[in-house]
Design a protein around this motif. Structure first.
Motif, PDB file in Angstrom:
ATOM      1  N   SER A 118      40.646  41.382  39.461  1.00  0.00           N
ATOM      2  CA  SER A 118      40.719  40.421  40.557  1.00  0.00           C
ATOM      3  C   SER A 118      41.018  41.110  41.887  1.00  0.00           C
ATOM      4  O   SER A 118      40.404  40.801  42.918  1.00  0.00           O
ATOM      5  CB  SER A 118      41.795  39.383  40.250  1.00  0.00           C
ATOM      6  OG  SER A 118      41.982  38.505  41.333  1.00  0.00           O
ATOM      7  N   ILE A 119      41.955  42.065  41.869  1.00  0.00           N
ATOM      8  CA  ILE A 119      42.292  42.782  43.099  1.00  0.00           C
ATOM      9  C   ILE A 119      41.103  43.579  43.597  1.00  0.00           C
ATOM     10  O   ILE A 119      40.792  43.581  44.799  1.00  0.00           O
ATOM     11  CB  ILE A 119      43.501  43.709  42.854  1.00  0.00           C
ATOM     12  CG1 ILE A 119      44.749  42.885  42.548  1.00  0.00           C
ATOM     13  CG2 ILE A 119      43.746  44.597  44.069  1.00  0.00           C
ATOM     14  CD1 ILE A 119      45.930  43.720  42.101  1.00  0.00           C
ATOM     15  N   LYS A 122      38.415  41.321  45.222  1.00  0.00           N
ATOM     16  CA  LYS A 122      38.800  40.860  46.552  1.00  0.00           C
ATOM     17  C   LYS A 122      38.672  41.986  47.566  1.00  0.00           C
ATOM     18  O   LYS A 122      38.341  41.764  48.729  1.00  0.00           O
ATOM     19  CB  LYS A 122      40.232  40.333  46.533  1.00  0.00           C
ATOM     20  CG  LYS A 122      40.391  39.018  45.778  1.00  0.00           C
ATOM     21  CD  LYS A 122      41.843  38.557  45.780  1.00  0.00           C
ATOM     22  CE  LYS A 122      41.998  37.248  45.015  1.00  0.00           C
ATOM     23  NZ  LYS A 122      43.424  36.811  44.960  1.00  0.00           N
ATOM     24  N   ARG A 123      38.926  43.193  47.133  1.00  0.00           N
ATOM     25  CA  ARG A 123      38.873  44.336  48.032  1.00  0.00           C
ATOM     26  C   ARG A 123      37.463  44.581  48.549  1.00  0.00           C
ATOM     27  O   ARG A 123      37.265  44.998  49.692  1.00  0.00           O
ATOM     28  CB  ARG A 123      39.390  45.578  47.287  1.00  0.00           C
ATOM     29  CG  ARG A 123      39.352  46.864  48.083  1.00  0.00           C
ATOM     30  CD  ARG A 123      40.074  47.962  47.314  1.00  0.00           C
ATOM     31  NE  ARG A 123      39.928  49.230  47.992  1.00  0.00           N
ATOM     32  CZ  ARG A 123      39.006  50.130  47.686  1.00  0.00           C
ATOM     33  NH1 ARG A 123      38.155  49.889  46.697  1.00  0.00           N
ATOM     34  NH2 ARG A 123      38.923  51.265  48.336  1.00  0.00           N
ATOM     35  N   LYS A 173      49.760  45.403  45.209  1.00  0.00           N
ATOM     36  CA  LYS A 173      48.538  44.744  45.661  1.00  0.00           C
ATOM     37  C   LYS A 173      48.195  45.156  47.093  1.00  0.00           C
ATOM     38  O   LYS A 173      47.015  45.303  47.438  1.00  0.00           O
ATOM     39  CB  LYS A 173      48.692  43.225  45.563  1.00  0.00           C
ATOM     40  CG  LYS A 173      48.669  42.713  44.126  1.00  0.00           C
ATOM     41  CD  LYS A 173      48.890  41.202  44.057  1.00  0.00           C
ATOM     42  CE  LYS A 173      48.869  40.714  42.615  1.00  0.00           C
ATOM     43  NZ  LYS A 173      49.119  39.244  42.518  1.00  0.00           N
ATOM     44  N   SER A 177      44.664  46.892  47.666  1.00  0.00           N
ATOM     45  CA  SER A 177      43.663  46.150  48.445  1.00  0.00           C
ATOM     46  C   SER A 177      43.459  46.714  49.844  1.00  0.00           C
ATOM     47  O   SER A 177      42.401  46.521  50.441  1.00  0.00           O
ATOM     48  CB  SER A 177      44.070  44.669  48.550  1.00  0.00           C
ATOM     49  OG  SER A 177      45.319  44.534  49.209  1.00  0.00           O
TER      50      SER A 177
END
Length: 315
Positions: A118-119, A122-123, A173, A177
């Protein structure tokens, strides 16, 4: 059972493995044992296949005490009138490694992969980069390249998730990110950090800062200023202070945190990653926590095997 003997120097030596050790309660199910002076013995066992349990007592006695070990910390056992028994930090590390090599790594693999995936997604969202995929290694490991950066992220997240370290997860995070391209464990060690409950750390740290080019008048600025964050510039380094207030503990004492960065790393984090002053420190802190968690998790003997069947980045 892995068997060791303690020498008078505080170091330990490995003995041939043994199936039994007379005088030890059977319910301890020892995996590691250290023979000590005066008929004492230290026993290492497991709880739920992943947790280390250490007990110390006298062979043939019914009285045993649980003891705790910390990595890179020596241990002293008090025998009363018989004196004290000393274990060096190297011996402590060796004993823990001997036990943890036989245990399963703590944490949940699937949950960790889900959070990491997920991280990473998003990155790359809204950028020209392709989506980052995490896929298992095949059986032929020679045809795959392990990614140290992703390994570190994986074990850091797995550690924080298992112990429910929500604030540590937040810091990791930010690192993953926003700053992973700069704070990359494949070629960079975490920059030095210090922590204190007072406005300034001890005199030894202050002398170290002065040796790095920060003059006494600059350092007094930290003591007089309540600005948060605060930064001072040395000859070729920056020293950043951030007063960290815990979110999960009501009215907790704030933690004073300091970070030293060289000029190139400072410029990369500020201009390339576009981090605020507080984000600079939090990203470096999360990076440090992930590296330290990885070092701890690698003590588990099955960690390397699990990573060998785990992940690479495909773009």
């Amino acid at each position: 059972m892995r068997l060791f003997e303690l020498m008078s120097s505080g170091e330990i030596v490995r003995l041939p493995d043994s199936d039994v050790l007379p005088g030890i309660p059977l319910e301890f199910s020892p995996l590691v044992a250290l023979l000590m002076p005066f008929n004492r013995v230290l026993i290492g066992s497991s709880f739920r296949e992943s947790y280390e349990v250490w007990r110390w007592g006298k062979i043939g006695s019914a009285q045993w005490s649980e003891v705790a070990f910390c990595r890179n910390e020596p241990k002293v056992f008090d025998l009363g009138l018989l004196g004290k028994v000393f274990l060096t930090k190297e011996s402590v590390n060796a004993l823990r490694k001997g036990l943890l090599e036989l245990l399963e790594p703590i944490g949940d693999h699937e949950t960790t992969i889900s959070v990491l995936q997920s991280i990473m997604r998003k990155r790359t969202a809204g950028s020209e980069k392709k989506s980052v995929l995490l896929r298992p290694y095949g059986n032929n490991l020679e045809g795959n390249v392990k990614d140290v950066t992703v390994e570190t992220a994986y074990w850091g997240l797995r550690w924080a998730l298992h112990w429910n370290l929500s604030e540590s997860l937040t810091r990791m995070k930010i690192w993953l990110s926003r700053a992973i391209d700069v704070l990359d464990p494949s070629f960079l060690s975490p920059p030095p950090m210090w922590f204190s409950l007072s406005k300034l750390p001890d005199d030894q740290v202050l002398r170290e800062w002065e040796e790095n080019g920060f003059v006494a008048d600059q350092l007094r600025h930290f003591e007089l200023s309540d600005s948060n964050p605060t930064v001072i510039k040395g000859s070729d380094m920056y020293l950043l202070r951030y007063i960290y207030r815990f979110k999960d503990v009501f009215e907790a004492q704030p933690l004073y945190t300091w970070l030293i960065l060289n000029m190139p790393l400072w410029e990369d984090l500020r201009t390339k990653c576009l981090l605020s002053l507080s984000e600079v420190l939090l990203a470096c802190w999360g990076f440090r926590e992930a590296v330290e968690a990885t070092d701890e998790m690698m003590l588990y003997g099955k960690s390397a095997r699990e990573m060998g069947n785990l992940i690479v980045i495909t773009q």
